[in-house]
Scaffold this motif. Structure first.
Motif, PDB file in Angstrom:
ATOM      1  N   GLN A  94       1.061  -0.771  -0.179  1.00 49.72           N
ATOM      2  CA  GLN A  94       0.285   0.152   0.069  1.00 49.72           C
ATOM      3  C   GLN A  94       1.245   0.980  -0.051  1.00 49.72           C
ATOM      4  O   GLN A  94       1.982   1.494   0.351  1.00 49.72           O
ATOM      5  CB  GLN A  94      -0.693   0.219   1.635  1.00 49.72           C
ATOM      6  N   VAL A  95      -0.148   2.603  -1.053  1.00 53.98           N
ATOM      7  CA  VAL A  95       1.237   3.294  -0.877  1.00 53.98           C
ATOM      8  C   VAL A  95       1.426   4.232   0.637  1.00 53.98           C
ATOM      9  O   VAL A  95       2.410   4.677   0.816  1.00 53.98           O
ATOM     10  CB  VAL A  95       0.391   4.066  -1.947  1.00 53.98           C
ATOM     11  N   GLY A  96       0.182   4.071   1.841  1.00 51.84           N
ATOM     12  CA  GLY A  96       0.976   4.651   2.594  1.00 51.84           C
ATOM     13  C   GLY A  96       1.792   4.204   3.332  1.00 51.84           C
ATOM     14  O   GLY A  96       1.795   5.328   4.723  1.00 51.84           O
ATOM     15  N   LEU A  97       1.824   2.887   3.475  1.00 56.38           N
ATOM     16  CA  LEU A  97       3.047   2.572   3.914  1.00 56.38           C
ATOM     17  C   LEU A  97       4.687   2.990   3.465  1.00 56.38           C
ATOM     18  O   LEU A  97       5.970   2.684   4.303  1.00 56.38           O
ATOM     19  CB  LEU A  97       2.947   1.037   4.614  1.00 56.38           C
ATOM     20  N   GLN A  98       4.426   2.726   2.321  1.00 56.52           N
ATOM     21  CA  GLN A  98       5.949   2.900   1.523  1.00 56.52           C
ATOM     22  C   GLN A  98       7.198   3.613   1.911  1.00 56.52           C
ATOM     23  O   GLN A  98       8.134   3.762   1.977  1.00 56.52           O
ATOM     24  CB  GLN A  98       5.693   2.772   0.089  1.00 56.52           C
ATOM     25  N   ASP A  99       6.874   4.835   3.106  1.00 53.79           N
ATOM     26  CA  ASP A  99       7.939   5.708   3.420  1.00 53.79           C
ATOM     27  C   ASP A  99       7.702   5.729   4.523  1.00 53.79           C
ATOM     28  O   ASP A  99       8.178   6.595   5.607  1.00 53.79           O
ATOM     29  CB  ASP A  99       7.101   7.444   3.015  1.00 53.79           C
ATOM     30  N   THR A 100       7.318   4.064   5.642  1.00 57.10           N
ATOM     31  CA  THR A 100       7.515   4.314   7.158  1.00 57.10           C
ATOM     32  C   THR A 100       8.489   3.195   6.888  1.00 57.10           C
ATOM     33  O   THR A 100       7.466   1.704   6.853  1.00 57.10           O
ATOM     34  CB  THR A 100       5.827   3.987   7.615  1.00 57.10           C
ATOM     35  N   PRO A 101       9.346   3.597   7.998  1.00 57.42           N
ATOM     36  CA  PRO A 101      10.266   2.072   7.847  1.00 57.42           C
ATOM     37  C   PRO A 101       9.180   0.921   9.073  1.00 57.42           C
ATOM     38  O   PRO A 101       8.407   0.989   9.671  1.00 57.42           O
ATOM     39  CB  PRO A 101      11.253   2.776   9.219  1.00 57.42           C
ATOM     40  N   VAL A 102       9.498  -0.028   7.883  1.00 57.91           N
ATOM     41  CA  VAL A 102       8.613  -1.104   9.085  1.00 57.91           C
ATOM     42  C   VAL A 102       9.174  -1.938   9.648  1.00 57.91           C
ATOM     43  O   VAL A 102      10.380  -2.873   8.838  1.00 57.91           O
ATOM     44  CB  VAL A 102       7.575  -1.885   8.082  1.00 57.91           C
ATOM     45  N   MET A 103      10.235  -2.666  10.620  1.00 55.32           N
ATOM     46  CA  MET A 103      10.359  -3.295  11.498  1.00 55.32           C
ATOM     47  C   MET A 103      10.786  -4.474  11.800  1.00 55.32           C
ATOM     48  O   MET A 103       9.396  -5.173  12.930  1.00 55.32           O
ATOM     49  CB  MET A 103      11.344  -2.296  12.386  1.00 55.32           C
ATOM     50  N   LEU A 104      10.596  -5.559  11.213  1.00 58.53           N
ATOM     51  CA  LEU A 104      10.482  -6.976  11.769  1.00 58.53           C
ATOM     52  C   LEU A 104      11.504  -7.611  12.364  1.00 58.53           C
ATOM     53  O   LEU A 104      12.588  -7.707  12.158  1.00 58.53           O
ATOM     54  CB  LEU A 104       9.933  -7.863  10.396  1.00 58.53           C
ATOM     55  N   LEU A 105      10.364  -7.580  13.766  1.00 61.40           N
ATOM     56  CA  LEU A 105      11.439  -8.140  14.523  1.00 61.40           C
ATOM     57  C   LEU A 105      11.190  -9.526  14.949  1.00 61.40           C
ATOM     58  O   LEU A 105      10.670 -10.340  14.737  1.00 61.40           O
ATOM     59  CB  LEU A 105      10.547  -7.743  16.173  1.00 61.40           C
ATOM     60  N   HIS A 106      12.541 -10.276  15.732  1.00 61.63           N
ATOM     61  CA  HIS A 106      13.553 -11.200  15.638  1.00 61.63           C
ATOM     62  C   HIS A 106      12.540 -12.866  14.251  1.00 61.63           C
ATOM     63  O   HIS A 106      13.604 -12.955  14.348  1.00 61.63           O
ATOM     64  CB  HIS A 106      11.927 -11.955  16.895  1.00 61.63           C
ATOM     65  N   CYS A 107      11.723 -12.956  14.394  1.00 60.63           N
ATOM     66  CA  CYS A 107      11.160 -13.241  12.837  1.00 60.63           C
ATOM     67  C   CYS A 107      11.566 -14.774  12.262  1.00 60.63           C
ATOM     68  O   CYS A 107      10.612 -15.667  12.088  1.00 60.63           O
ATOM     69  CB  CYS A 107      12.170 -12.746  11.435  1.00 60.63           C
ATOM     70  N   TRP A 108      12.280 -15.878  13.446  1.00 59.12           N
ATOM     71  CA  TRP A 108      12.621 -17.010  13.594  1.00 59.12           C
ATOM     72  C   TRP A 108      11.291 -17.501  13.695  1.00 59.12           C
ATOM     73  O   TRP A 108      10.250 -17.544  14.672  1.00 59.12           O
ATOM     74  CB  TRP A 108      13.734 -17.237  14.405  1.00 59.12           C
ATOM     75  N   PRO A 109      11.091 -18.862  13.357  1.00 59.67           N
ATOM     76  CA  PRO A 109      11.385 -19.368  11.729  1.00 59.67           C
ATOM     77  C   PRO A 109      11.777 -18.787  10.164  1.00 59.67           C
ATOM     78  O   PRO A 109      11.911 -19.191   9.876  1.00 59.67           O
ATOM     79  CB  PRO A 109      10.857 -20.855  11.595  1.00 59.67           C
ATOM     80  N   TYR A 110      10.684 -17.408   9.978  1.00 56.62           N
ATOM     81  CA  TYR A 110      10.899 -17.031   9.342  1.00 56.62           C
ATOM     82  C   TYR A 110      11.358 -15.891   8.991  1.00 56.62           C
ATOM     83  O   TYR A 110      11.457 -14.872   8.050  1.00 56.62           O
ATOM     84  CB  TYR A 110       9.428 -16.290   8.850  1.00 56.62           C
ATOM     85  N   HIS A 111      12.370 -15.901   9.317  1.00 53.91           N
ATOM     86  CA  HIS A 111      13.903 -14.846   9.212  1.00 53.91           C
ATOM     87  C   HIS A 111      14.646 -15.047   7.580  1.00 53.91           C
ATOM     88  O   HIS A 111      14.994 -13.765   7.267  1.00 53.91           O
ATOM     89  CB  HIS A 111      14.973 -15.514   9.685  1.00 53.91           C
ATOM     90  N   ARG A 112      14.188 -16.470   6.956  1.00 55.38           N
ATOM     91  CA  ARG A 112      14.032 -16.104   5.711  1.00 55.38           C
ATOM     92  C   ARG A 112      13.783 -15.126   4.651  1.00 55.38           C
ATOM     93  O   ARG A 112      13.511 -15.043   4.004  1.00 55.38           O
ATOM     94  CB  ARG A 112      14.687 -17.505   4.592  1.00 55.38           C
ATOM     95  N   GLU A 113      12.037 -15.433   5.294  1.00 53.90           N
ATOM     96  CA  GLU A 113      11.232 -14.844   4.608  1.00 53.90           C
ATOM     97  C   GLU A 113      11.274 -13.472   5.089  1.00 53.90           C
ATOM     98  O   GLU A 113      10.767 -12.321   3.785  1.00 53.90           O
ATOM     99  CB  GLU A 113       9.491 -14.816   5.183  1.00 53.90           C
ATOM    100  N   ALA A 114      11.441 -13.112   6.462  1.00 51.13           N
ATOM    101  CA  ALA A 114      11.608 -11.070   6.265  1.00 51.13           C
ATOM    102  C   ALA A 114      13.011 -10.547   5.903  1.00 51.13           C
ATOM    103  O   ALA A 114      12.744 -10.261   5.154  1.00 51.13           O
ATOM    104  CB  ALA A 114      11.870 -11.295   7.419  1.00 51.13           C
ATOM    105  N   GLY A 115      13.802 -12.113   5.418  1.00 46.83           N
ATOM    106  CA  GLY A 115      15.213 -11.547   4.722  1.00 46.83           C
ATOM    107  C   GLY A 115      14.623 -10.880   3.210  1.00 46.83           C
ATOM    108  O   GLY A 115      15.141  -9.603   2.507  1.00 46.83           O
ATOM    109  N   TYR A 116      14.096 -11.905   3.083  1.00 54.15           N
ATOM    110  CA  TYR A 116      13.323 -11.825   1.072  1.00 54.15           C
ATOM    111  C   TYR A 116      12.363  -9.885   0.798  1.00 54.15           C
ATOM    112  O   TYR A 116      12.881  -9.743   0.228  1.00 54.15           O
ATOM    113  CB  TYR A 116      12.070 -12.837   0.810  1.00 54.15           C
ATOM    114  N   LEU A 117      11.607  -9.984   2.179  1.00 58.19           N
ATOM    115  CA  LEU A 117      10.476  -8.650   2.164  1.00 58.19           C
ATOM    116  C   LEU A 117      11.853  -7.383   2.494  1.00 58.19           C
ATOM    117  O   LEU A 117      11.587  -6.275   1.776  1.00 58.19           O
ATOM    118  CB  LEU A 117       9.851  -8.412   3.229  1.00 58.19           C
TER     119      LEU A 117
END
Length: 394
Positions: A271-294
């Motif tokens: 969404q356009v409204g989020l694209q200038d807002t830093p989104v910080m994905l915390l912790h992430c395991w076991p999805y740390h590879r998905e987080a790295g992709y994002l």
């Protein structure tokens, strides 16, 4: 007892080039997501419960959380901070620990962590958890605050006399929070999961949902768990263009882990409204590879693997190695997500430095990375990215 420095590279000196040992030992970290420490003595039962992120209570009689990767890491790295030999028995460790006051424990455990700045989530706090200022004082560091959106909304709703007041009152509370905080956090993963409609609901729909939340009492008395309201909170906070932290992946047992996969955030991130807002994905395991992709795919997405490193202990090197696969290094940060037990604040630093040394050291020795690049990445993840995103000053 005098605090002592921690040699995070004991036993692996031959595997990490001396220049990396020097750089990792010297780097003054920014822990971009952390909580305070216990301000009162806790029982051994509570101690062991806190060693288990899923927090089953009590720990079954047939086991002890000292017999876990985290328990072994405590006995290896925290025991010497209490003047004990590494790998002292759980009973020896506990007997020594209870001899120190909470303030002394903080002083002993935090002396060698070399964290320059703590970014503290105050959304899960009470008199039994130290403040950002107290955490900073105990470690000769500085601190900033992260405001939890759901907690802020619950406070605002408790002061509203009608549902129609909520939207304006919440926006006003956000404006006030930005004067003393460096960002926000959502626990949508816990409250509703990520498999929801991420489109910003209309004010009328939000007001109706707030009315249902408040019920006939005239004020909200239950924890916020309405996806419509939570999505509104996130969109409202995003308008301020300040970092918003999202709990992702591993957590307590009341979290539906499969619903916290960050790939479910794609409809929000697009969404356009989020694209200038830093989104910080915390912790992430076991999805740390998905987080790295994002983090690779979206300019405004960042991630860390902080919480996981403590709980996997000696396996932390594997997770750090995997976290460095596809995401640009300017999109990764250090955190510990330590809560309550000051041992966790200590281990977050030790295990990250140790893991980074082993991973980057192997690449330097193999000729895949230059030493100069490895040192630069240490600084990026250790503090430079956090300084930039949160607007911190040295």
């Amino acid at each position: 007892m005098q605090p002592q420095e921690i040699n995070s590279f004991a036993g692996i000196e031959s595997d990490v080039p001396a220049e990396l040992v020097e750089a990792l030992s010297a780097v003054e970290l920014v822990d971009h997501h952390v909580h305070g420490t216990f301000t009162k003595h806790v029982s051994r039962a509570v101690f062991e419960e806190t060693l288990n992120e899923a927090s089953p209570s009590p720990t079954p009689d047939f086991m002890t959380m000292f017999d876990s990767q985290l328990g072994f890491a405590v006995r290896r790295w925290a025991a010497p901070q209490l003047g004990l030999p590494a790998f002292s028995s759980p009973d020896e460790y506990w007997q020594r620990r209870v001899q120190s006051s909470p303030i002394e424990l903080d002083r002993l455990m935090l002396a060698g962590v070399n964290v320059r700045h703590w970014v503290v989530d105050t959304g899960f706090s009470s008199a039994s958890i130290s403040s950002p200022e107290a955490l900073a004082d105990a470690s000769n560091a500085t601190s900033s605050e992260i405001v939890r959106l759901e907690s802020l909304a619950e406070t605002v709703a408790s002061l509203c006399t009608s549902p129609g007041e909520f939207i304006d009152a919440f926006r006003a509370a956000l404006e006030e929070a930005r004067t003393h905080a460096v960002g926000f956090k959502t626990i949508a993963a816990y409250r509703v999961g990520f498999d929801i409609d991420w489109l910003r609901p209309s004010d009328d729909i939000v007001t109706k949902a707030v009315g249902n939340w408040m019920g006939g009492s005239g004020s909200a008395r239950t924890p916020l768990a309405d996806p419509l309201i939570i999505v509104f909170l996130i969109h409202a906070a995003a308008e301020l263009k300040m970092p918003i932290q999202f709990h992702v992946g591993y957590g307590d047992r009341d979290l539906d882990l499969h619903k916290s996969n960050p790939m479910l955030l794609l409809p929000l991130l697009r969404q356009v409204g989020l694209q200038d807002t830093p989104v910080m994905l915390l912790h992430c395991w076991p999805y740390h590879r998905e987080a790295g992709y994002l983090a690779q795919a979206f300019t405004n997405v960042y991630f860390d693997v902080g919480l996981a490193l403590n709980y996997v202990g000696a396996q932390s090197t594997q997770i750090v190695r995997e976290s460095l696969e596809v995401a640009p290094f300017a999109k990764q940060l250090f955190s510990s997500d330590a809560f309550g037990l000051v041992e966790l604040h200590c281990l977050g630093s030790v295990l990250w430095r140790r893991s980074m040394g082993l991973v980057l050291g192997s690449w330097v020795r193999q000729g895949d990375w230059s030493l100069e690049d490895a040192v630069r990445v240490i600084r990026l993840i250790g503090y430079e990215n956090a300084d930039r995103v949160y607007g911190l000053s040295r």
